[in-house]
Write a protein that holds these residues in place. Structure first.
Motif, short mmCIF file in Angstrom:
data_model
loop_
_atom_site.label_atom_id
_atom_site.label_comp_id
_atom_site.label_asym_id
_atom_site.label_seq_id
_atom_site.Cartn_x
_atom_site.Cartn_y
_atom_site.Cartn_z
N ARG A 60 0.85 -1.15 0.16
CA ARG A 60 -0.13 -0.02 -0.08
C ARG A 60 0.85 1.28 -0.09
O ARG A 60 1.85 1.34 0.81
N ARG A 61 0.75 2.21 -0.80
CA ARG A 61 1.36 3.37 -1.05
C ARG A 61 0.34 4.45 -0.37
O ARG A 61 -0.86 4.73 -0.53
N THR A 62 1.06 5.48 0.10
CA THR A 62 0.44 6.63 0.69
C THR A 62 0.14 7.80 -0.29
O THR A 62 0.65 8.32 -1.00
N HIS A 63 -1.25 7.94 -0.38
CA HIS A 63 -1.70 8.83 -1.48
C HIS A 63 -2.35 10.00 -0.94
O HIS A 63 -1.73 11.21 -1.12
N ALA A 64 -3.22 9.87 0.09
CA ALA A 64 -4.24 11.03 0.35
C ALA A 64 -3.25 11.60 1.84
O ALA A 64 -2.66 11.26 2.53
N GLU A 65 -3.66 13.07 1.99
CA GLU A 65 -2.95 13.76 3.07
C GLU A 65 -3.43 13.19 4.40
O GLU A 65 -2.58 13.20 5.23
N HIS A 66 -4.86 12.77 4.54
CA HIS A 66 -5.06 12.22 5.93
C HIS A 66 -4.32 10.96 6.09
O HIS A 66 -4.38 10.55 7.22
N GLU A 67 -3.73 10.18 5.04
CA GLU A 67 -3.17 9.06 5.56
C GLU A 67 -1.63 8.95 5.98
O GLU A 67 -0.96 8.12 6.71
N LEU A 68 -1.10 10.31 5.75
CA LEU A 68 0.20 10.48 5.78
C LEU A 68 0.73 10.51 7.14
O LEU A 68 1.80 9.71 7.59
N GLU A 69 0.09 11.08 8.27
CA GLU A 69 0.48 11.14 9.65
C GLU A 69 0.68 9.70 10.23
O GLU A 69 1.60 9.10 10.85
N GLY A 70 -0.34 8.81 10.04
CA GLY A 70 -0.34 7.51 10.41
C GLY A 70 0.60 6.41 9.85
O GLY A 70 1.42 5.69 10.39
N ASP A 71 0.65 6.81 8.46
CA ASP A 71 1.81 5.87 7.59
C ASP A 71 3.15 6.09 8.07
O ASP A 71 4.02 5.21 8.20
#
Length: 371
Positions: A184-195
């Motif tokens: 899984r690749r990080t795309h959305a801004e809201h995913e960034l912190e957790g990833d």
């Protein structure tokens, strides 16, 4: 038309040159020279430095950028912004590179009381005529392995050894036999912190047995978060997770920029080390680089065996300290270079501990880096 140079020290004024500056960095495939890297680093560390962006113009066109900063405290060294975390630096230039680089190094203004620290400089730039008449200390060249991927995955694999191909297939098959595997690749801004939190956790798990990571300080983490956010917004960020049964097993932090896809940092869960999830994820990112249309996969600094196995070429970079006269900071650089020879002979764990201690000393040691 004669080249004209300008040194811009006001951050707001520097922002006016972001577009041509970014275009030059993207053409080189080098995130370490982008305005995104520069301004993220200033956000985290800028209180200790004065920005000194050197520009070169040919008429109205910006044909060169030298993204420097100068220490506010002794020894007031000039250096690339964020060089402690950068693996490859060089002046950005187009057209007649020799003339542009000469003009920018001259304009940088190496005062008699300061030194110029050029960390991980590309060899061609290290030979710039403007640097030849200065006193120099050169650290041992560092290796940057890379893979050529312009002709696709099958052609890339065909150039690897039979043992490499069999071993990679075995690792992927072993991992999938015991676990449900997803990438899984990080795309959305809201995913960034957790990833990023998952990435840092896996990165620490990888390095804690070796004495800890030199990229684990709070300020470095804040910087990496900020530059990752800017890179995501620009479409460059490649933050990947390999999950096993829904849980993060390996993570990868890198970027795809122009012709180049770069591996910067990684981590994995040691409990799954028998399956080499980090290796499986690395192979996946090479496939992703090919899908991006990149022609080169940079494994960046490091002579680790796994990098050498994936690489089919190697380049080098040099770290230099330069001064107009043999000042105290320059002599300190000589001592530091000699100490690094001894450091290379240490086992891995004490070596990392010494590196982390040196990183806390910051720019007082001219060649110190934090990665």
């Amino acid at each position: 038309m004669a080249l004209e140079t300008q040194v811009v020290t006001d951050v707001d004024e520097q922002a006016a040159f972001v577009t041509p500056w970014r275009d030059l960095a993207v053409a080189e495939g080098n995130l370490f020279l982008t305005p995104e890297w520069y301004f993220s680093w200033l956000e985290a560390f800028g209180r200790d430095f004065v920005p000194r962006l050197v520009l070169c113009r040919n008429g109205s066109a910006v044909v060169g950028v030298l993204p420097l900063v100068q220490e506010r405290a002794w020894p007031r060294a000039l250096r690339f912004a964020g060089d402690a975390s950068a693996d490859r630096t060089a002046p950005l230039s187009s057209g007649d590179r020799t003339s542009v680089e000469q003009a920018m190094f001259t304009a940088a203004g190496l005062a008699a009381s300061s030194i110029l620290v050029l960390g991980h400089l590309e060899p061609a730039a290290a030979q710039a005529p403007a640097l030849r008449n200065l006193h120099q200390v050169r650290a041992r060249p560092a290796r940057l392995p890379y893979a050529t991927i312009a002709d696709g995955w099958d052609a890339y694999l065909a150039r690897r050894s039979r043992n490499f191909r069999a071993d990679l297939k075995r690792k992927e098959r072993s991992l999938r036999a015991e676990h449900t595997v997803e990438f899984r690749r990080t795309h959305a801004e809201h995913e960034l912190e957790g990833d990023l939190a998952a990435f840092f956790r896996l990165h620490d798990q990888r390095w804690e047995p070796r004495g800890g990571s030199t990229s684990s300080t709070d300020r470095v983490r804040a910087f990496l978060k900020d530059v990752s956010a800017r890179a995501r917004a620009a479409g460059w960020l490649r933050l990947w997770q390999l999950t096993a049964d829904g849980e993060p097993a390996a993570s990868f932090l890198g970027w795809s920029l122009g012709p180049t896809y770069s591996y910067y940092l990684a981590g994995f869960d040691p409990k799954l080390s028998k399956h080499s999830p980090g290796t499986v994820l690395l192979a996946h990112t090479i496939r992703d680089a090919i899908a991006d249309g990149c022609s080169r996969y940079d494994l960046l600094l490091g002579d680790e065996q796994y990098k050498e196995r994936f690489a089919d070429g190697v380049e080098s970079v040099e770290s230099l300290v330069l001064a107009r006269r043999a000042s105290v900071p320059f002599l300190l650089a000589r001592l530091e270079a000699a100490a690094r020879v001894t450091l290379r002979r240490l086992p891995e764990r004490p070596k990392v501990i010494v590196q982390r201690t040196a990183a806390r000393a910051g720019s007082r040691l001219p060649l110190t880096r934090s990665r």
